[in-house]
Each structure stands twice: as C-alpha cells, then as structure tokens.
Design a protein around this motif. Sequence first.
Motif, PDB file in Angstrom:
ATOM      1  N   SER A 126       0.810  -1.222   0.000  1.00 30.40           N
ATOM      2  CA  SER A 126       0.000   0.000   0.000  1.00 30.40           C
ATOM      3  C   SER A 126       0.846   1.276   0.000  1.00 30.40           C
ATOM      4  O   SER A 126       0.348   2.355  -0.331  1.00 30.40           O
ATOM      5  CB  SER A 126      -0.957   0.003   1.198  1.00 30.40           C
ATOM      6  OG  SER A 126      -0.286   0.275   2.423  1.00 30.40           O
ATOM      7  N   ASP A 132      -3.255   3.780  -9.296  1.00 27.19           N
ATOM      8  CA  ASP A 132      -4.319   2.787  -9.301  1.00 27.19           C
ATOM      9  C   ASP A 132      -3.717   1.394  -9.126  1.00 27.19           C
ATOM     10  O   ASP A 132      -2.491   1.227  -9.022  1.00 27.19           O
ATOM     11  CB  ASP A 132      -5.151   2.860 -10.592  1.00 27.19           C
ATOM     12  CG  ASP A 132      -4.325   2.668 -11.865  1.00 27.19           C
ATOM     13  OD1 ASP A 132      -3.240   2.029 -11.800  1.00 27.19           O
ATOM     14  OD2 ASP A 132      -4.761   3.138 -12.928  1.00 27.19           O
ATOM     15  N   THR A 133      -4.585   0.397  -9.090  1.00 34.17           N
ATOM     16  CA  THR A 133      -4.168  -0.983  -8.847  1.00 34.17           C
ATOM     17  C   THR A 133      -3.154  -1.469  -9.864  1.00 34.17           C
ATOM     18  O   THR A 133      -2.122  -2.063  -9.499  1.00 34.17           O
ATOM     19  CB  THR A 133      -5.397  -1.915  -8.884  1.00 34.17           C
ATOM     20  OG1 THR A 133      -6.353  -1.477  -7.928  1.00 34.17           O
ATOM     21  CG2 THR A 133      -4.994  -3.354  -8.584  1.00 34.17           C
ATOM     22  N   GLU A 134      -3.414  -1.235 -11.142  1.00 36.95           N
ATOM     23  CA  GLU A 134      -2.560  -1.786 -12.188  1.00 36.95           C
ATOM     24  C   GLU A 134      -1.181  -1.147 -12.203  1.00 36.95           C
ATOM     25  O   GLU A 134      -0.177  -1.818 -12.470  1.00 36.95           O
ATOM     26  CB  GLU A 134      -3.237  -1.672 -13.551  1.00 36.95           C
ATOM     27  CG  GLU A 134      -4.486  -2.532 -13.681  1.00 36.95           C
ATOM     28  CD  GLU A 134      -4.257  -3.982 -13.230  1.00 36.95           C
ATOM     29  OE1 GLU A 134      -3.260  -4.595 -13.660  1.00 36.95           O
ATOM     30  OE2 GLU A 134      -5.077  -4.493 -12.443  1.00 36.95           O
ATOM     31  N   ARG A 136       0.301   0.041  -9.517  1.00 36.55           N
ATOM     32  CA  ARG A 136       0.960  -0.516  -8.328  1.00 36.55           C
ATOM     33  C   ARG A 136       1.518  -1.910  -8.637  1.00 36.55           C
ATOM     34  O   ARG A 136       2.668  -2.220  -8.324  1.00 36.55           O
ATOM     35  CB  ARG A 136      -0.044  -0.576  -7.164  1.00 36.55           C
ATOM     36  CG  ARG A 136       0.595  -0.836  -5.794  1.00 36.55           C
ATOM     37  CD  ARG A 136      -0.481  -0.902  -4.709  1.00 36.55           C
ATOM     38  NE  ARG A 136      -1.373   0.240  -4.765  1.00 36.55           N
ATOM     39  CZ  ARG A 136      -1.110   1.430  -4.217  1.00 36.55           C
ATOM     40  NH1 ARG A 136       0.016   1.606  -3.562  1.00 36.55           N
ATOM     41  NH2 ARG A 136      -1.974   2.415  -4.307  1.00 36.55           N
ATOM     42  N   TRP A 137       0.696  -2.727  -9.271  1.00 37.91           N
ATOM     43  CA  TRP A 137       1.135  -4.080  -9.626  1.00 37.91           C
ATOM     44  C   TRP A 137       2.283  -4.030 -10.630  1.00 37.91           C
ATOM     45  O   TRP A 137       3.277  -4.752 -10.499  1.00 37.91           O
ATOM     46  CB  TRP A 137      -0.037  -4.879 -10.186  1.00 37.91           C
ATOM     47  CG  TRP A 137       0.373  -6.108 -10.938  1.00 37.91           C
ATOM     48  CD1 TRP A 137       0.057  -6.427 -12.226  1.00 37.91           C
ATOM     49  CD2 TRP A 137       1.184  -7.185 -10.454  1.00 37.91           C
ATOM     50  NE1 TRP A 137       0.624  -7.624 -12.577  1.00 37.91           N
ATOM     51  CE2 TRP A 137       1.320  -8.116 -11.500  1.00 37.91           C
ATOM     52  CE3 TRP A 137       1.810  -7.444  -9.237  1.00 37.91           C
ATOM     53  CZ2 TRP A 137       2.054  -9.280 -11.388  1.00 37.91           C
ATOM     54  CZ3 TRP A 137       2.551  -8.621  -9.109  1.00 37.91           C
ATOM     55  CH2 TRP A 137       2.661  -9.518 -10.170  1.00 37.91           C
ATOM     56  N   SER A 184      -3.592   2.416   1.131  1.00 39.24           N
ATOM     57  CA  SER A 184      -4.370   2.381  -0.106  1.00 39.24           C
ATOM     58  C   SER A 184      -5.652   1.641   0.234  1.00 39.24           C
ATOM     59  O   SER A 184      -5.872   1.252   1.392  1.00 39.24           O
ATOM     60  CB  SER A 184      -3.609   1.651  -1.221  1.00 39.24           C
ATOM     61  OG  SER A 184      -3.540   0.259  -0.965  1.00 39.24           O
ATOM     62  N   ASP A 185      -6.510   1.419  -0.743  1.00 39.88           N
ATOM     63  CA  ASP A 185      -7.680   0.585  -0.496  1.00 39.88           C
ATOM     64  C   ASP A 185      -7.217  -0.799  -0.015  1.00 39.88           C
ATOM     65  O   ASP A 185      -6.334  -1.410  -0.646  1.00 39.88           O
ATOM     66  CB  ASP A 185      -8.486   0.439  -1.783  1.00 39.88           C
ATOM     67  CG  ASP A 185      -9.685  -0.470  -1.599  1.00 39.88           C
ATOM     68  OD1 ASP A 185     -10.737   0.010  -1.168  1.00 39.88           O
ATOM     69  OD2 ASP A 185      -9.544  -1.690  -1.885  1.00 39.88           O
ATOM     70  N   GLU A 188      -7.466  -3.639  -2.548  1.00 39.96           N
ATOM     71  CA  GLU A 188      -6.489  -3.466  -3.624  1.00 39.96           C
ATOM     72  C   GLU A 188      -5.121  -3.978  -3.176  1.00 39.96           C
ATOM     73  O   GLU A 188      -4.443  -4.709  -3.905  1.00 39.96           O
ATOM     74  CB  GLU A 188      -6.374  -1.991  -4.009  1.00 39.96           C
ATOM     75  CG  GLU A 188      -5.282  -1.724  -5.040  1.00 39.96           C
ATOM     76  CD  GLU A 188      -5.000  -0.238  -5.229  1.00 39.96           C
ATOM     77  OE1 GLU A 188      -3.853   0.085  -5.602  1.00 39.96           O
ATOM     78  OE2 GLU A 188      -5.919   0.588  -5.013  1.00 39.96           O
ATOM     79  N   ASP A 191      -5.131  -7.736  -3.064  1.00 42.02           N
ATOM     80  CA  ASP A 191      -5.111  -8.284  -4.419  1.00 42.02           C
ATOM     81  C   ASP A 191      -3.705  -8.231  -5.007  1.00 42.02           C
ATOM     82  O   ASP A 191      -3.194  -9.232  -5.548  1.00 42.02           O
ATOM     83  CB  ASP A 191      -6.084  -7.493  -5.296  1.00 42.02           C
ATOM     84  CG  ASP A 191      -5.985  -7.857  -6.770  1.00 42.02           C
ATOM     85  OD1 ASP A 191      -5.791  -9.036  -7.086  1.00 42.02           O
ATOM     86  OD2 ASP A 191      -6.095  -6.941  -7.604  1.00 42.02           O
ATOM     87  N   VAL A 192      -3.051  -7.076  -4.908  1.00 40.75           N
ATOM     88  CA  VAL A 192      -1.715  -6.922  -5.484  1.00 40.75           C
ATOM     89  C   VAL A 192      -0.712  -7.780  -4.723  1.00 40.75           C
ATOM     90  O   VAL A 192       0.180  -8.397  -5.330  1.00 40.75           O
ATOM     91  CB  VAL A 192      -1.296  -5.444  -5.497  1.00 40.75           C
ATOM     92  CG1 VAL A 192       0.159  -5.296  -5.940  1.00 40.75           C
ATOM     93  CG2 VAL A 192      -2.213  -4.646  -6.416  1.00 40.75           C
TER      94      VAL A 192
END
Length: 325
Positions: A126, A132-134, A136-137, A184-185, A188, A191-192
């Motif tokens: 986080s 955004d998620t993508e 970060r990943w 972060s969320d 999220e 998930d990452v």
Amino acid sequence: MALDAQTIQAAVDAAHRDCTTRTGGANASYIPYLASVDPSLFGVAVVTVDGAACTAGDSDAEFAIESISKVFTMARAMADVGPVEFHRKIGADPTGLPFNSVSALELHNDKPLSPLVNAGAMSSVSLVTAVDTEQRWSRILQTQRAFAGREIRLSVEVNASEQATNFHNRAIAWLLYGGGAMYSDPMEACDVYTRQCSTLITTEDLATMGATIAAGGTNPVTHEHVVDAELVPHLLAEMTMEGMYTSSGDWAYTVGLPGKSGVGGGVLSVAPGKLAIAAFSPPLDPVGNSVRAMAAVAQVAQALDLSLYKVPGAGDPPLDPLVKG
C-alpha cells in the motif's frame, strides 16, 4: 577462504548431493497449486557479486516466489517513501508468531511489526507509489524483474489458486485499515500482494535477486542499478529479524546470514559484498520453511565460511540449523 568458481561449485554440488536424501516436511496444502508441485524437485544455486553462477539439480525449474516477494516489494516501497518513513510505518521487529498471525496484529493495535509477515507485506504494498491498482502491480512486477534480470511472469494458475483462498489475508488487510496502517484501499493491497506472491522464478533467478542485494543494489548480471546502496543494510536487517519466520533467530544463530523463505519451497540467504545462496524444494517444516532448501543453503554457507558473526580463525558452530534444542 578464496571464493573462486571452482570452490563455490564444489560446495553447491556437495550440498545438493548431501541434502537430496533429507526427508521430512510436506508441501503447503492450503494453496491447491502448491500442494500439487512435485515434492522431489530440488535445486541449489549461488550467484556472486561478479555475476558468476554455480548451480546443481533442478535449478532451472520454475516455482512460485510466494513470501520471498516481500523482500523486493519492501525494497520498492522503501525507495518510494524513504527508509525513515518506511521504518516508522511498517517496523523492523519479529512478531514471534506465525507469518499470517492475526494475534500479532491484535497485540499491537492492528499495526504491523515487520514487512516480512503478511500484515506488514500488505502495508508495504500500500506504500508503493501508484495512481491505481494496475500501476501498483506493474511497479512491483518490474521490481522483481529488475532484481532477477529477466522477464519474471505472473502465473495465472498460481494467482487463481491464491486469490480463491486468501480470505485470511483479506481479514488482515481490513484490520490494518482499521488500525491506520493501510495506505491504499485494503482490498487493492491484498489483491496486489496476492499477485506478487504468484510469480514464477527459478533457483538461479532467486540467487541473482539475492546477489543484487549483495552487490549493493546493482544486478551483477545485467549491471542495472535496481535499488540505492544506502537501502541495502535496512533490507538485510529486516531479513535477519523475520526472514525465516519463527526460525529467524535460529537461522542467525547457526548460519549467520540474512535469509528469506517462501512456502513455495524457496530459501535465500545473502552474504553482503560476496554472493547469494538459493535453494528450492517444496516440502516444508511446520514453520513454513523448506526442509531440504534450508539444509542446502546452510551447508553451502558453512562450507564457504560466510557467517557474518564468525571470528576469523574460529571453528564452525557444532549445531544443526534445523534443530532447536
């Protein structure tokens, strides 16, 4: 001891030969993919700070990186926010409890103590700068690739297996959010984090990743600058404190090197300024560390006289690093 290629290769070959017959342990069963991996697979590798590689056994077999990924996300997050802020928000102390412990969070007001257990690892995710998620990943995946020096890929099969069984980590993520330690969320980050554990590496990849740390943050094979040298002591300190979970103290006491394990069967240890040792074998002990891989890494470290705590000229410690008194 002169760490020439011939000496290192002899130590790697001997460790693979001697530890192949070591029995005990079982594949991780709570993630279906890991339960299905061939338990006879066994690889050993050393990569030096000059980029020389010495391997034995199934060193080119791919396996799930799992919790070893925490080291490289820690490096990414620490570079993004700085070591002082990272230490303030995540910590550097062992929990004394299993890597997925909820009790460890509850005992510390829902705040993590270490980036190398699941709670602190998700907090680390986080902290990675992203919109955004993508993104970060992508930044985390690119960090793994830079450390390994090749195109590490996400396994769709491993990730699906992990995402379908990560309810415990989702609960931890919400506890962190409630404690103000999620940046972060929370879903999220979970998930990452699950994705970062689902990439595939080889034993030689893992040794190269460790050698990048040993070389002060520059990949010795590609010569890419991956992380600033000033962060390396912090990474190694975190690995020493919690890298082998509740066996971390025993590992430091007997092997004398920073280490990190993963439930995919990988084990990594780093000799700063010299080399990294990696091994892979799926069957795990009750703590979550590979039985054969621990034995092999310990044997290579001792054969090459690498303990950071050994006084020059002193004898080897007469202790089996896998046995607690």
